[in-house]
Design an enzyme around this catalytic site. Structure first.
Site, PDB file in Angstrom:
ATOM      1  N   LYS A   1       2.298  15.833  81.696  1.00  0.00           N
ATOM      2  CA  LYS A   1       1.264  16.245  80.746  1.00  0.00           C
ATOM      3  C   LYS A   1       0.730  15.028  80.011  1.00  0.00           C
ATOM      4  CE  LYS A   1       3.238  20.808  80.006  1.00  0.00           C
ATOM      5  NZ  LYS A   1       3.915  21.706  79.081  1.00  0.00           N
ATOM      6  N   TYR A  48      -5.049  19.133  76.764  1.00  0.00           N
ATOM      7  CA  TYR A  48      -4.115  18.372  77.576  1.00  0.00           C
ATOM      8  C   TYR A  48      -4.373  18.555  79.065  1.00  0.00           C
ATOM      9  CZ  TYR A  48      -1.295  22.743  77.425  1.00  0.00           C
ATOM     10  OH  TYR A  48      -0.849  24.037  77.482  1.00  0.00           O
ATOM     11  N   HIS A  67       8.917  23.890  76.377  1.00  0.00           N
ATOM     12  CA  HIS A  67       8.805  24.406  77.742  1.00  0.00           C
ATOM     13  C   HIS A  67       8.788  23.274  78.769  1.00  0.00           C
ATOM     14  CE1 HIS A  67       5.877  27.031  75.355  1.00  0.00           C
ATOM     15  NE2 HIS A  67       6.990  27.725  75.424  1.00  0.00           N
ATOM     16  N   ASP A  79       9.551  31.981  72.841  1.00  0.00           N
ATOM     17  CA  ASP A  79      10.106  30.667  72.508  1.00  0.00           C
ATOM     18  C   ASP A  79      11.383  30.777  71.682  1.00  0.00           C
ATOM     19  OD1 ASP A  79       8.125  29.449  73.951  1.00  0.00           O
ATOM     20  OD2 ASP A  79       6.906  28.912  72.216  1.00  0.00           O
TER      21      ASP A  79
END
Length: 180
Positions: A72, A132, A62, A168
């Site tokens: 990230k 994260y 993604h 996904d």
């Protein structure tokens, strides 16, 4: 923290530099100053965590388009994952190149993923957890993705992928994807 450059421009593996004694150790896990010294402008907007029950489960790949492109900084806090990023940045010298790295509780590595790089993770153990930091708010209208098994990428996943969400699995291949 020790920053290790990867093959994708702006992406780094980050290793802790523990200071230990008979009690255990201390290590800085994130520092605005140390990131800036590497040329990484990363402002934390959100902190997220995932728990994945079964080995072989894949989340991703993604990314989000501007103005919600997400940098990230990901670390595995339980078990192990194989974290992959794919450079989707128009004009990038490493566009469509990818990097994969094992992140685990044992190796304590982290991965810096620049905005407009697609990110995904394959669990290498049961009961894997990641934590994260993210630089932008989630914006469903600006979310994009690419297939984890896109032949143009030829990602060499270290174990078979046994579970993927319908979302996904439905992403298109790169050659047909609206990238920006």
């Amino acid at each position: 923290m020790k920053f290790i450059r990867t093959a994708v421009e702006g992406a780094y593996i980050v290793e802790l530099e523990p200071h230990g004694d008979d009690r255990g150790f201390f290590a800085r896990a994130y520092s605005v100053t140390e990131f800036a010294e590497q040329g990484i402008d990363f402002t934390v907007r959100n902190a997220n965590t995932t728990h994945t029950a079964a080995r072989g489960t894949l989340r991703g790949l993604h990314y989000q388009l501007p103005p919600a492109a997400e940098d990230k900084f990901i670390r595995c806090t339980r078990g192990a994952v194989y974290s992959v990023l794919v450079d989707m940045r128009p004009g990038s010298p490493t566009r469509l190149q990818h990097v994969g790295v094992e992140l685990s509780r044992e190796n304590r590595r982290a991965l810096v993923i620049p905005g407009l790089c697609a990110a995904g993770a394959l669990t290498l153990t049961d009961d894997a957890e990641t934590f994260y930091l993210v630089s932008a708010d989630y914006s469903p209208d600006l979310e994009r993705g690419i297939r984890f098994d896109d032949p143009a990428l030829a990602i060499d996943w270290p174990i078979p992928v046994t579970a993927v969400s319908d979302k996904d699995r439905s992403w298109r291949d790169i050659d047909s994807e609206e990238m920006t």
